[in-house]
Design a protein around this motif. Structure first.
Motif, PDB file in Angstrom:
ATOM      1  N   ALA A   8      45.806  36.603  44.462  1.00 18.11           N
ATOM      2  CA  ALA A   8      45.108  37.848  44.127  1.00 18.11           C
ATOM      3  C   ALA A   8      44.994  37.995  42.611  1.00 18.11           C
ATOM      4  O   ALA A   8      43.930  38.333  42.080  1.00 18.11           O
ATOM      5  N   GLU A   9      46.103  37.707  41.922  1.00 16.91           N
ATOM      6  CA  GLU A   9      46.057  37.841  40.457  1.00 16.91           C
ATOM      7  C   GLU A   9      45.074  36.844  39.844  1.00 16.91           C
ATOM      8  O   GLU A   9      44.345  37.174  38.912  1.00 16.91           O
ATOM      9  N   ARG A  46      41.461  37.882  40.237  1.00 17.81           N
ATOM     10  CA  ARG A  46      41.006  39.035  39.429  1.00 17.81           C
ATOM     11  C   ARG A  46      40.502  38.569  38.061  1.00 17.81           C
ATOM     12  O   ARG A  46      39.893  39.331  37.320  1.00 17.81           O
ATOM     13  N   TYR A  86      44.795  41.984  48.855  1.00 19.87           N
ATOM     14  CA  TYR A  86      43.676  42.580  49.600  1.00 19.87           C
ATOM     15  C   TYR A  86      42.535  41.581  49.823  1.00 19.87           C
ATOM     16  O   TYR A  86      41.408  41.977  50.093  1.00 19.87           O
ATOM     17  N   ASN A  98      35.797  34.971  43.023  1.00 23.17           N
ATOM     18  CA  ASN A  98      36.703  35.925  42.378  1.00 23.17           C
ATOM     19  C   ASN A  98      36.158  37.352  42.532  1.00 23.17           C
ATOM     20  O   ASN A  98      35.106  37.569  43.143  1.00 23.17           O
ATOM     21  N   SER A  99      36.868  38.316  41.960  1.00 31.16           N
ATOM     22  CA  SER A  99      36.486  39.722  42.152  1.00 31.16           C
ATOM     23  C   SER A  99      35.135  40.039  41.512  1.00 31.16           C
ATOM     24  O   SER A  99      34.537  41.075  41.797  1.00 31.16           O
ATOM     25  N   ARG A 100      34.653  39.127  40.666  1.00 30.52           N
ATOM     26  CA  ARG A 100      33.355  39.357  40.010  1.00 30.52           C
ATOM     27  C   ARG A 100      32.211  38.657  40.728  1.00 30.52           C
ATOM     28  O   ARG A 100      31.078  38.641  40.240  1.00 30.52           O
ATOM     29  N   ASN A 120      29.778  45.674  48.302  1.00 28.24           N
ATOM     30  CA  ASN A 120      31.235  45.586  48.463  1.00 28.24           C
ATOM     31  C   ASN A 120      31.958  45.233  47.179  1.00 28.24           C
ATOM     32  O   ASN A 120      31.431  44.501  46.351  1.00 28.24           O
ATOM     33  N   GLU A 121      33.212  45.704  47.124  1.00 32.83           N
ATOM     34  CA  GLU A 121      34.118  45.223  46.080  1.00 32.83           C
ATOM     35  C   GLU A 121      35.184  44.378  46.736  1.00 32.83           C
ATOM     36  O   GLU A 121      35.635  44.694  47.855  1.00 32.83           O
ATOM     37  N   PRO A 171      38.561  43.345  45.271  1.00 37.70           N
ATOM     38  CA  PRO A 171      39.424  43.383  44.082  1.00 37.70           C
ATOM     39  C   PRO A 171      40.340  42.167  43.967  1.00 37.70           C
ATOM     40  O   PRO A 171      40.701  41.773  42.861  1.00 37.70           O
ATOM     41  N   ASP A 172      40.709  41.561  45.105  1.00 31.50           N
ATOM     42  CA  ASP A 172      41.596  40.393  45.077  1.00 31.50           C
ATOM     43  C   ASP A 172      40.865  39.125  45.509  1.00 31.50           C
ATOM     44  O   ASP A 172      41.485  38.152  45.944  1.00 31.50           O
TER      45      ASP A 172
END
Ligand code: DO4
Ligand code: MG
Length: 274
Positions: free
Chosen positions: A21-22, A25, A58, A132-134, A225-226, A228-229
């Motif tokens: 997850a980290e 991000r 998440y 990734n989250s982007r 959608n987002e 985040p992880d």
């Protein structure tokens, strides 16, 4: 649990104990730097660690569907509603559906599940994109989108039940970084299903036959959608056994994707208590 970089039979943890997850991000550039040789801790033997699916927190797995001609043909054969599959294959909007949160995933060596109320089940070997989250593609892995053909074929509105159940989503243990894959639209996908001593099914395809562009699939997923992880998006199956084949308890399902890796699981019926 923490992320690490695997080389041969060792794995070196990403410094700071970051999990997936980290890492997901970070931007693609930061991600690449974070798994660089100079940022890793001491190597340990693979034999001394337990490898987990490459998604946590998440993170979610989604799937694209009807992205290969073979998938379109097989769904039209099994379904009471053929035209939905015919139309979605060439529609501007792809079929995308949520498959699994990170916590429900299984990985290499774990059992995969089929439902007790199904009766006709198949594995779906799929190239999976790691974003990734982007919404940047940072890697690839293997997904087995285990599916009930009988439930899906009865009515397309039953697709969530045909697709989401204990043991229904397996990911390989690792991801291959995007910068190491020259052309993700030119990979060979092989499926072998063993029953005891016998090979009861073999199939092969190429991601050349995938009708969608990978970044387009991710872009559509990220419009509303987002993640985040981060998110893993399986890109659909190009291998579907004939209608007279169904998985049975004890079958061993082996998927190999060139340049990406392998994923092997044994079929169990119903869910096991944890
Ligand atoms: O429309 C049903 C699911 C399709 C799918 O999972 C696939 O083509 O891989
Ligand atoms: Mg599928």
């Amino acid at each position: 649990p923490q992320a690490g970089v695997r080389t041969g039979d060792t794995v070196a943890p990403v410094r700071g104990g970051a999990g997936m997850a980290e890492l997901l991000r970070l931007s693609a550039e930061e991600f690449r730097a974070a798994v660089g040789e100079d940022r890793l801790g001491d190597e340990v033997l693979l034999a001394d660690v337990r490898l987990l699916p490459p998604l946590d927190g998440y993170g979610e797995v989604w799937c694209a569907g009807v992205t290969y001609e073979r998938s379109r043909g097989a769904r039209m054969e099994e379904s009471t509603e053929q035209s939905v599959y015919d139309r979605v294959y060439s529609a501007p909007r792809p079929e995308l559906f949520p498959k699994s949160p990170a916590w429900r995933l299984v990985t290499d060596g774990d059992p995969i599940g089929i439902r007790t109320d199904s009766g006709h089940d198949v594995p779906e070997p799929e190239l999976a994109i790691v974003a990734n989250s982007r919404g940047e593609i940072v890697g690839f892995t293997i997904c087995n989108d285990v599916s009930s053909r009988s439930i899906e074929g009865e009515n397309p509105l039953y697709i969530p039940q045909a697709k989401v159940f204990a043991g229904g989503c397996a990911l390989a243990t690792g991801i291959r970084p995007a910068w190491e894959v020259a052309d993700p639209k030119d990979l060979t996908i092989d499926l072998v299903i063993r029953r005891g001593e016998d090979e009861v099914f073999t199939g092969t395809t190429s991601t050349k036959n995938l009708v969608r562009e990978l970044q387009d699939l991710i872009d559509v997923l990220f419009v509303p959608n987002e993640f985040p992880d981060g998110v893993i998006l399986a890109t659909g199956t190009g291998i579907v056994p004939e209608l007279d084949f169904a998985l049975q308890a004890g079958d061993v399902v082996e998927i190999a994707i060139s340049e990406i890796g392998t994923l092997t699981n044994t079929v169990a019926v119903g869910r096991e208590p944890f």
